[in-house]
Design an enzyme around this catalytic site. Sequence first.
Site, PDB file in Angstrom:
ATOM      1  N   CYS A 115       0.441   0.466  10.334  1.00  9.80           N
ATOM      2  CA  CYS A 115      -0.002  -0.590   9.409  1.00  9.80           C
ATOM      3  C   CYS A 115       1.134  -1.406   8.782  1.00  9.80           C
ATOM      4  O   CYS A 115       2.003  -0.877   8.095  1.00  9.80           O
ATOM      5  CB  CYS A 115      -0.855   0.026   8.303  1.00  9.80           C
ATOM      6  SG  CYS A 115      -1.565  -1.261   7.242  1.00  9.80           S
ATOM      7  N   CYS A 156     -19.642   1.186   9.033  1.00  4.42           N
ATOM      8  CA  CYS A 156     -18.818   0.529  10.049  1.00  4.42           C
ATOM      9  C   CYS A 156     -17.615   1.443  10.228  1.00  4.42           C
ATOM     10  O   CYS A 156     -16.816   1.600   9.300  1.00  4.42           O
ATOM     11  CB  CYS A 156     -18.403  -0.848   9.565  1.00  4.42           C
ATOM     12  SG  CYS A 156     -17.223  -1.661  10.673  1.00  4.42           S
ATOM     13  N   CYS A 184     -19.411  -6.927   4.132  1.00  5.10           N
ATOM     14  CA  CYS A 184     -18.745  -5.689   4.511  1.00  5.10           C
ATOM     15  C   CYS A 184     -17.474  -5.603   3.679  1.00  5.10           C
ATOM     16  O   CYS A 184     -16.870  -6.630   3.351  1.00  5.10           O
ATOM     17  CB  CYS A 184     -18.411  -5.722   6.006  1.00  5.10           C
ATOM     18  SG  CYS A 184     -17.554  -4.230   6.575  1.00  5.10           S
ATOM     19  N   CYS A 232       0.832  -1.209   0.000  1.00 11.49           N
ATOM     20  CA  CYS A 232       0.000   0.000   0.000  1.00 11.49           C
ATOM     21  C   CYS A 232       0.869   1.264   0.000  1.00 11.49           C
ATOM     22  O   CYS A 232       1.873   1.350   0.695  1.00 11.49           O
ATOM     23  CB  CYS A 232      -0.925  -0.005   1.212  1.00 11.49           C
ATOM     24  SG  CYS A 232      -2.063   1.384   1.214  1.00 11.49           S
ATOM     25  N   CYS A 242       0.190   5.056   6.921  1.00 11.92           N
ATOM     26  CA  CYS A 242      -0.444   4.860   8.240  1.00 11.92           C
ATOM     27  C   CYS A 242       0.572   4.193   9.187  1.00 11.92           C
ATOM     28  O   CYS A 242       1.042   3.073   8.911  1.00 11.92           O
ATOM     29  CB  CYS A 242      -1.688   4.001   8.096  1.00 11.92           C
ATOM     30  SG  CYS A 242      -2.770   4.576   6.755  1.00 11.92           S
ATOM     31  N   CYS A 285     -16.087  -9.712   6.041  1.00 11.62           N
ATOM     32  CA  CYS A 285     -15.527  -8.411   5.695  1.00 11.62           C
ATOM     33  C   CYS A 285     -14.294  -8.574   4.812  1.00 11.62           C
ATOM     34  O   CYS A 285     -13.331  -9.238   5.192  1.00 11.62           O
ATOM     35  CB  CYS A 285     -15.171  -7.646   6.961  1.00 11.62           C
ATOM     36  SG  CYS A 285     -14.486  -6.026   6.591  1.00 11.62           S
ATOM     37  N   ARG A 306     -17.563  -3.503  18.278  1.00  9.07           N
ATOM     38  CA  ARG A 306     -16.733  -4.700  18.032  1.00  9.07           C
ATOM     39  C   ARG A 306     -15.399  -4.609  18.747  1.00  9.07           C
ATOM     40  O   ARG A 306     -14.644  -3.652  18.575  1.00  9.07           O
ATOM     41  CB  ARG A 306     -16.520  -4.904  16.530  1.00  9.07           C
ATOM     42  CG  ARG A 306     -15.729  -6.184  16.212  1.00  9.07           C
ATOM     43  CD  ARG A 306     -15.699  -6.521  14.734  1.00  9.07           C
ATOM     44  NE  ARG A 306     -17.028  -6.518  14.182  1.00  9.07           N
ATOM     45  CZ  ARG A 306     -17.443  -5.678  13.239  1.00  9.07           C
ATOM     46  NH1 ARG A 306     -16.615  -4.812  12.715  1.00  9.07           N
ATOM     47  NH2 ARG A 306     -18.678  -5.723  12.803  1.00  9.07           N
TER      48      ARG A 306
HETATM   49  N1  SAM Z   1      -6.728   0.271   3.215  1.00  4.84           N
HETATM   50  C1  SAM Z   1      -8.020   0.525   3.704  1.00  4.84           C
HETATM   51  C2  SAM Z   1      -8.056   1.693   4.666  1.00  4.84           C
HETATM   52  O1  SAM Z   1      -7.049   2.010   5.262  1.00  4.84           O
HETATM   53  O2  SAM Z   1      -9.122   2.277   4.806  1.00  4.84           O
HETATM   54  C3  SAM Z   1      -8.674  -0.667   4.382  1.00  4.84           C
HETATM   55  C4  SAM Z   1      -7.852  -1.620   5.218  1.00  4.84           C
HETATM   56  S1  SAM Z   1      -7.113  -0.937   6.684  1.00  4.84           S
HETATM   57  C5  SAM Z   1      -6.005  -2.219   7.149  1.00  4.84           C
HETATM   58  C6  SAM Z   1      -8.437  -0.972   7.867  1.00  4.84           C
HETATM   59  C7  SAM Z   1      -8.178  -0.544   9.276  1.00  4.84           C
HETATM   60  O3  SAM Z   1      -7.436  -1.547   9.947  1.00  4.84           O
HETATM   61  C8  SAM Z   1      -7.397   0.716   9.527  1.00  4.84           C
HETATM   62  O4  SAM Z   1      -8.131   1.875   9.338  1.00  4.84           O
HETATM   63  C9  SAM Z   1      -7.021   0.530  10.984  1.00  4.84           C
HETATM   64  O5  SAM Z   1      -8.033   1.081  11.817  1.00  4.84           O
HETATM   65  C10 SAM Z   1      -6.964  -0.984  11.152  1.00  4.84           C
HETATM   66  N2  SAM Z   1      -5.578  -1.448  11.413  1.00  4.84           N
HETATM   67  C11 SAM Z   1      -4.585  -1.559  10.508  1.00  4.84           C
HETATM   68  N3  SAM Z   1      -3.447  -1.975  11.088  1.00  4.84           N
HETATM   69  C12 SAM Z   1      -3.723  -2.126  12.401  1.00  4.84           C
HETATM   70  C13 SAM Z   1      -2.933  -2.524  13.536  1.00  4.84           C
HETATM   71  N4  SAM Z   1      -1.650  -2.819  13.427  1.00  4.84           N
HETATM   72  N5  SAM Z   1      -3.548  -2.594  14.728  1.00  4.84           N
HETATM   73  C14 SAM Z   1      -4.857  -2.276  14.853  1.00  4.84           C
HETATM   74  N6  SAM Z   1      -5.634  -1.890  13.827  1.00  4.84           N
HETATM   75  C15 SAM Z   1      -5.075  -1.805  12.613  1.00  4.84           C
HETATM   76  C1  DTB Z   2     -11.032  -2.806  11.586  1.00  3.03           C
HETATM   77  O1  DTB Z   2     -11.462  -1.851  12.266  1.00  3.03           O
HETATM   78  N1  DTB Z   2     -10.078  -3.637  11.990  1.00  3.03           N
HETATM   79  C2  DTB Z   2      -9.802  -4.623  10.983  1.00  3.03           C
HETATM   80  C3  DTB Z   2     -10.841  -4.294   9.883  1.00  3.03           C
HETATM   81  N2  DTB Z   2     -11.469  -3.121  10.379  1.00  3.03           N
HETATM   82  C4  DTB Z   2     -10.433  -4.208   8.501  1.00  3.03           C
HETATM   83  C5  DTB Z   2      -8.375  -4.689  10.557  1.00  3.03           C
HETATM   84  C6  DTB Z   2      -7.407  -4.972  11.682  1.00  3.03           C
HETATM   85  C7  DTB Z   2      -6.066  -5.132  11.085  1.00  3.03           C
HETATM   86  C8  DTB Z   2      -5.016  -5.527  12.093  1.00  3.03           C
HETATM   87  C9  DTB Z   2      -3.670  -5.632  11.472  1.00  3.03           C
HETATM   88  C10 DTB Z   2      -3.525  -6.695  10.421  1.00  3.03           C
HETATM   89  O2  DTB Z   2      -3.931  -7.854  10.646  1.00  3.03           O
HETATM   90  O3  DTB Z   2      -2.966  -6.405   9.359  1.00  3.03           O
HETATM   91 FE1  SF4 Z   3      -2.863   1.225   3.378  1.00  2.45          FE
HETATM   92 FE2  SF4 Z   3      -2.713   0.113   5.759  1.00  2.45          FE
HETATM   93 FE3  SF4 Z   3      -3.247   2.697   5.556  1.00  2.45          FE
HETATM   94 FE4  SF4 Z   3      -5.099   0.905   4.752  1.00  2.45          FE
HETATM   95  S1  SF4 Z   3      -4.335   1.212   6.825  1.00  2.45           S
HETATM   96  S2  SF4 Z   3      -4.456   2.750   3.673  1.00  2.45           S
HETATM   97  S3  SF4 Z   3      -3.762  -0.724   3.992  1.00  2.45           S
HETATM   98  S4  SF4 Z   3      -1.339   1.670   4.941  1.00  2.45           S
END
Ligand code: SAM
Ligand code: DTB
Ligand code: SF4
Length: 343
Positions: A87, A215, A155, A80, A84, A124, A287
Amino acid sequence: MSRSELETPHITKAHSLVFEAPVTPVTSTTTQTWPVEDVLALFDLPFNELIFRAQQAHRAHFDPTEVELATLLSIKTGGCEEDCGYCPQAARYDTGVVAKKLLSTEEVLEAARAARDSGATRFCMGAAWREPKDRDMEKIEEMVSKVKALGLETCATLGMLKNDQAQRLKNAGLDYYNHNLDTAPEFYNNVISTRQYSDRLDTLGRVREAGLKVCCGGIVGMGESRGQRAGLIVQLANLNPYPESVPINHLVQVEGTPLHGLAPLDPLEFVRTIAVARVTMPKARVRLSAGRRQMGDAVQAMCFLAGANSIFYGDKLLTTGNPDAVDDRALLAKLGLHAREVA
Ligand code: SAM
Ligand code: DTB
Ligand code: SF4
């Protein structure tokens, strides 16, 4: 009983010798606003008072023994372009996540059938995108409509959406769109620079406009203050209407990401965040999301007491681990909780 009475049950002296001033949102005929001081006052309540308030709100709207099981699938992993800070899928961080192509519809359906057969009612689909490309939309629509045809609630979380993309997802049979605010506006720039808070609010507006259910939640444990946790809840609770689903994630610290190595959040503060979400958004599915693997049964049990009524269910979140399904079923049984069934 009016909506505001339902959402802020009157606490008498008989109920509490500690809690003198009821914390009441400002209401008008069409909107309800939670001022940040009132949300912070909820966080500051004695723990037992806060849990009591959360239980009242929970029981007014839900069977408190029912928990929704939602299964996640990463349909497009890694690579990506966004930054963030939490992430593991951001290409710029060296986390060991290998970028993959969008899964085939058959691969998604296989995972969805397995999720349904092990008791999940919501599925989801998550993609590591800043936003979906128009050329991917047809395939996503096909996935959504075929997952829906299996009898699952659908979702998707694909990043920012344009108006027509939200409408196309709705037309394909999508029930919920997940797009998190992640944190309070005043903390946001410490975590993400490649998209703005207002971009997130704009996408949420488009999702609503298309008639999709929202959500939307956030992450705690990213080094934010209690005031900033309250700031996140204020943003969520003051969306009009507030989201139908509110995922509260505990940061999963992944080596290679900028947020790895932070001091962990006190688990009781996580439980408080769940309780405040329940009090301020009484009709939402709250959740207990990422971070359960690191939590242990006792903290999770407290989260259910605090009004959480949904979990991510399945051995994996997107790229990180989740408790094994068999352990989750054992935990629910031990607590006398049962999985939600879709009529
Ligand atoms: N890329 C899309 C976005 O960012 O909207 C969708 C997938 S993204 C992984 C969805 C959500 O996962 C993020 O907004 C964040 O709240 C959660 N998330 C990602 N990495 C995480 C982590 N290490 N711990 C907890 N939540 C995480
Ligand atoms: C949300 O609030 N948490 C989920 C889902 N929506 C997409 C993602 C959590 C991701 C945790 C880190 C990972 O497994 O990559
Ligand atoms: Fe990309 Fe992760 Fe940010 Fe979603 S949360 S936009 S997958 S870097």
